[in-house]
Enzyme design. Structure first.
Site, mmCIF file in Angstrom:
data_model
loop_
_atom_site.group_PDB
_atom_site.id
_atom_site.type_symbol
_atom_site.label_atom_id
_atom_site.label_comp_id
_atom_site.label_asym_id
_atom_site.label_seq_id
_atom_site.Cartn_x
_atom_site.Cartn_y
_atom_site.Cartn_z
ATOM 1 N N GLU A 1 0.162 -3.238 12.582
ATOM 2 C CA GLU A 1 0.298 -4.693 12.414
ATOM 3 C C GLU A 1 0.609 -5.429 13.714
ATOM 4 O O GLU A 1 0.771 -6.652 13.705
ATOM 5 C CB GLU A 1 1.378 -4.979 11.357
ATOM 6 C CG GLU A 1 0.947 -4.492 9.980
ATOM 7 C CD GLU A 1 2.082 -4.373 8.978
ATOM 8 O OE1 GLU A 1 3.244 -4.284 9.426
ATOM 9 O OE2 GLU A 1 1.798 -4.355 7.769
ATOM 10 N N LYS B 1 1.662 0.119 16.353
ATOM 11 C CA LYS B 1 2.920 0.041 15.595
ATOM 12 C C LYS B 1 3.138 1.289 14.740
ATOM 13 O O LYS B 1 4.228 1.827 14.645
ATOM 14 C CB LYS B 1 2.904 -1.184 14.695
ATOM 15 C CG LYS B 1 4.136 -1.305 13.801
ATOM 16 C CD LYS B 1 4.083 -2.548 12.942
ATOM 17 C CE LYS B 1 5.284 -2.639 12.017
ATOM 18 N NZ LYS B 1 5.210 -3.790 11.120
ATOM 19 N N GLN B 2 2.096 1.704 14.065
ATOM 20 C CA GLN B 2 2.243 2.845 13.158
ATOM 21 C C GLN B 2 0.894 3.528 13.006
ATOM 22 O O GLN B 2 -0.136 2.968 13.391
ATOM 23 C CB GLN B 2 2.752 2.387 11.801
ATOM 24 C CG GLN B 2 1.764 1.561 11.005
ATOM 25 C CD GLN B 2 2.375 0.996 9.722
ATOM 26 O OE1 GLN B 2 3.081 0.005 9.757
ATOM 27 N NE2 GLN B 2 2.104 1.625 8.620
ATOM 28 N N TRP C 1 0.831 -1.217 0.000
ATOM 29 C CA TRP C 1 0.000 0.000 0.000
ATOM 30 C C TRP C 1 0.858 1.255 0.000
ATOM 31 O O TRP C 1 0.386 2.336 -0.287
ATOM 32 C CB TRP C 1 -0.941 -0.004 1.211
ATOM 33 C CG TRP C 1 -0.292 0.236 2.564
ATOM 34 C CD1 TRP C 1 0.864 -0.330 3.029
ATOM 35 C CD2 TRP C 1 -0.737 1.118 3.603
ATOM 36 N NE1 TRP C 1 1.151 0.117 4.300
ATOM 37 C CE2 TRP C 1 0.178 1.009 4.682
ATOM 38 C CE3 TRP C 1 -1.825 1.967 3.749
ATOM 39 C CZ2 TRP C 1 0.043 1.722 5.873
ATOM 40 C CZ3 TRP C 1 -1.967 2.685 4.933
ATOM 41 C CH2 TRP C 1 -1.047 2.563 5.977
ATOM 42 N N ASP C 2 2.149 1.082 0.300
ATOM 43 C CA ASP C 2 3.102 2.186 0.286
ATOM 44 C C ASP C 2 2.934 3.012 -0.997
ATOM 45 O O ASP C 2 2.973 4.237 -0.986
ATOM 46 C CB ASP C 2 4.555 1.664 0.327
ATOM 47 C CG ASP C 2 4.837 0.736 1.497
ATOM 48 O OD1 ASP C 2 3.911 0.039 1.931
ATOM 49 O OD2 ASP C 2 5.994 0.683 1.948
HETATM 50 O O1 IFM Z 1 3.642 -1.557 3.944
HETATM 51 C C1 IFM Z 1 4.536 -1.524 5.005
HETATM 52 C C2 IFM Z 1 3.753 -1.848 6.270
HETATM 53 O O2 IFM Z 1 2.772 -0.876 6.502
HETATM 54 C C3 IFM Z 1 4.681 -1.903 7.455
HETATM 55 N N1 IFM Z 1 5.746 -2.855 7.234
HETATM 56 C C4 IFM Z 1 6.533 -2.562 6.017
HETATM 57 C C5 IFM Z 1 5.641 -2.517 4.794
HETATM 58 C C6 IFM Z 1 6.475 -2.174 3.553
HETATM 59 O O3 IFM Z 1 7.022 -0.909 3.653
#
Ligand code: IFM
Length: 759
Positions: free
Chosen positions: A469, A581-582, A330-331
């Protein structure tokens, strides 16, 4: 070969530190969206000791004969190797030669320039200058120039230029002098490599004494001050199993480059970069560190895309390293597409077309999991099939299950989001009719089938992973559900639009998808009933059902840690806690601010930012955008600086596997969507600036429906200046006030305050 003089355009590394070489190989990577060449040093002693040198070719995936078969980007032959021997002794880089060595990433010209003095054990030496590019004007072409100046005379010099294809894992189809064709074992994708090498000694062309299949070698006796120029051009072309022989294309590209001569090839490449910079540069006055970080981000972003190839996308590490095997996440749609859509719509279109071409993979995936429509792969490679591994080695070296491939389904809504934003910003109706609408409808159909109406009268989405995640198999993730609802609503809008404006396209598409009014109506009902976890009494979204009941850990108390917070707390405790996590709810706030009424934006930011461990490089950028939009420019600047450090600061060892292209996209987003506060409505662009105190001005360029706009926000005078370089008059909203902008008259708006302004 002289680098750009302005230091904000370069990344300079002095000395030689073997421990940092891998990181630098990523940072100094050059790429044109087709060829990616890591910045490892070309001079070697022999054998395969330079582990971090790599040339990667977009779309060249292979499965390496393992079970389960995970496609990975194959390594292309290393075309840049050079060995220099003085009196039979090879020259190498010595740590103690530190002062004589420098390497420069010239971001303005898209080139890596090196300078070194190399010597052997008997202290015979040469002065070396090197230059290499991956041509942005002819993407098949890579070029390397090495200039040597001999220090002593009467020395026997041997110079070898070779192409290293040992152990690259590709099968050889054809091998001739200067031409090789390779094939991936799994997909049969072919790669042709045509090479020409020439050597001049004191401007006199000298034929090579040894000419192997992939080796050129010269031997001569030096004279002091003698100048040697090695010029190598490589042309690489990729072809599918059933496409025509790629060798011809490679040879033709090589011949055309040779006809031009290397100075003209370099000049054309530099013109292409000038053009990219004219369309995308962001200038910051008053903060040289931020300026360099922005240029570094823009350099890698402009080098990562290829508008001419609709069958590849940009991997999590672009073409700069092996981490994540070249897989697309999704990046691309969430962190990169905003940049491309607003500065390079042709590249944005090609990236979205990759998703269109992989729709069948997404449909197959939804069907295999018992749903309808299109569920895109969390990790995608060439076909659109899921390529996420089911296990990886965790930070404690133990195997951990990875459930993202099954559960991180928000990707489908993320792609729909990027499609819609692209169409709204560019007005590319042909794209919407021919590709975008089908993506929007099929992803909406997936969500409608994915939800279940339950006895509480709500539609639920159970068993997913959101952007955070750390928490798996959760129900009603706010990010997923609100994005899914938004996806369904935009699909319904698209159907109505097609029906009204392009009835023929609607007839064709609805017939092809067997989509009728009854189904569209059902989608509308689902959208109305989706559970979102929003509590209007507190103004908070609950990140997922039950999140607020989890252990509340003070993340700030762990700020001194050197490892991710889930390593400190342990996986199980992290999962039982509210540690995020984010950016998750914060990412939703950045993407769909209208979903946060009243003071809900500030409340959610405050709640979730303090619980975030930033365990992903993607996290801080979303926080930075939201902080700036909320008027807290200094907090936003802190997120900006920490994001910039990920790839530019040597303390972040994780860059070895490639630059973090999403966080680089996030740097641009923080500047333009955050500090400048750029957004858009139906028929206007909007700005609501908030600059940090240190930034005296912020200038950038964007494209809006075929118009080129140059925007400058200057702090001391609090003036927003917008000039339109091409296109019809348009509306611009500045801090809530609507203006008309035309080519004849640039807009100059004095605004009350910049720092601290709430948008
Ligand atoms: O897409 C990301 C994910 O959100 C977090 N882990 C790394 C992936 C790739 O950058």
């Amino acid at each position: 070969m002289r680098p750009t003089a302005d230091s904000s355009w370069i990344v300079l590394e002095e000395g030689y530190d073997s421990l940092l070489e891998c990181s630098r190989a990523a940072r100094f990577a050059i790429s044109n969206g087709f060829l990616g060449v890591r910045g490892a040093r070309a001079i070697h002693r022999g054998g395969r000791w330079v582990a971090n040198s790599r040339t990667l070719v977009a779309g060249l995936f292979d499965t390496a004969g393992e079970e389960p078969a995970i496609p990975r980007l194959a390594v292309a032959p290393d075309w840049m190797k050079v060995r220099i021997l003085l009196q039979g002794e090879p020259l190498i880089h010595h740590i103690e030669d530190a002062t004589g060595q420098e390497r420069i990433l010239d971001m303005q010209r898209g080139a890596v320039i090196g300078r070194a003095r190399l010597s052997n054990a008997s202290a015979s030496g040469v002065k070396l200058r090197s230059f290499h590019i991956a041509s942005l004007s002819q993407r098949a072409i890579g070029m390397q120039i090495i200039l040597l100046e001999m220090e002593q005379g009467a020395i026997e010099v041997t110079l070898e230029a070779s192409i290293d294809a040992v152990d690259i894992g590709l099968l050889s189809d054809r091998a001739e002098h200067g031409l090789s064709v390779w094939r991936t074992e799994s997909s049969g994708t072919r790669l042709a490599v045509a090479t020409a090498v020439s050597l001049q000694i004191d401007r006199r062309l000298v034929p090579s004494t040894v000419c192997g299949l992939s080796q050129w070698s010269w031997k001569w006796t030096s004279s002091p001050g003698q100048v040697i120029c090695l010029a190598r051009t490589v042309a690489m072309t990729r072809a599918g199993k059933d496409d025509i022989d790629p060798a011809r294309g490679a040879q033709e590209a090589l011949e055309s480059a040779q006809m031009m001569g290397w100075p003209a090839v370099v000049a054309a490449h530099e013109r292409a970069w000038d053009n990219r910079w004219a369309c995308s540069d962001v200038e910051v006055e008053g903060d040289p560190v931020a300026q360099q970080a922005l240029r570094f981000a823009l350099y890698h972003l402009n080098g990562a895309a290829n508008p001419a190839d609709e069958h590849v996308s940009i991997a999590a590490r672009a073409l700069t390293g092996d981490d994540y095997h070249g897989h697309v996440f999704w990046d691309t749609e969430i962190y990169l597409l905003p940049f491309y859509t607003l500065t390079w719509p042709q590249a944005a279109r090609a990236l979205l077309m990759y998703r269109f071409h992989t729709l069948s993979g997404a449909r197959a995936r939804a069907a295999a999991m018992g749903w309808q429509g299109a569920l895109y792969a969390w990790e995608s490679a060439d076909t659109g099939a899921e390529t996420c591994p089911s296990q990886v080695v965790g930070p404690d070296r133990k195997l951990v299950d990875v459930n993202c491939g099954k559960q991180e389904q928000h990707i489908s809504a993320d792609i729909a989001y990027a499609v819609w934003q692209y169409w709204r910003i560019t007005g590319d109706d042909a794209f919407l009719r021919e590709a975008g609408a089908e993506i929007l409808l099929e992803t909406a159909r997936f969500w409608a089938s994915r939800t279940t109406m339950e006895s509480d009268g709500h539609c639920h989405i159970r068993g997913v992973i959101g952007p955070d995640e750390y928490h798996e198999s959760i129900d009603d993730n706010a990010f997923t559900n609100v994005m899914a609802r938004w996806n369904i609503r935009r699909a319904i809008e698209t159907a109505a639009l097609l029906r009204d404006r392009w009835p023929e396209s609607w007839r064709r598409l609805s017939g092809q998808l067997k989509l009728d009014e009854a189904e569209l109506q059902r989608w509308g009902e689902v959208a109305k009933a989706i559970a979102t976890g929003f509590d209007s009494s507190t103004g908070l979204f609950e990140q997922f059902a039950g999140f607020f009941t989890l252990e509340d850990i003070d993340v700030a108390a762990y700020s001194g840690r050197s490892v991710p917070i889930d390593v400190v707390l342990g996986r199980e405790r992290t999962q039982r806690s509210q540690v995020v996590k984010q950016a998750d709810v914060v990412a939703l706030l950045a993407l769909l601010p209208a979903e946060f009424p009243g003071d809900a934006a500030a409340k959610n930011f405050e709640y979730y930012a303090s619980r975030c461990g930033h365990g992903s490089s993607l996290s801080r950028a979303m926080h930075g955008i939201v902080a700036a939009r909320l008027g807290d420019a200094e907090t936003a600047l802190d997120f900006f600086r920490k994001t910039s450090a990920i790839d530019l600061d040597d303390r972040h060892a994780a860059i070895e596997g490639g630059v973090h292209i999403a966080s680089l996209g996030g740097i641009w987003m923080m500047a333009v969507l955050g500090f400048a506060g750029l957004s858009f409505g139906n028929d206007y662009l909007a700005l609501a600036p908030t600059l940090p105190a240190a930034w005296k001005s912020l200038s950038f360029t964007v494209q809006w429906r075929s118009r080129y706009l140059k925007i400058r926000i200057s702090e001391p005078t609090a003036i927003v200046h917008i000039a339109m370089e091409a296109g019809d008059p348009m509306k611009v909203l500045v801090n809530g006030e609507m203006f008309t902008l035309s080519r004849v008259e640039p807009l100059q708006v004095k605004i009350k305050t910049l720092a601290g302004a709430v948008s």
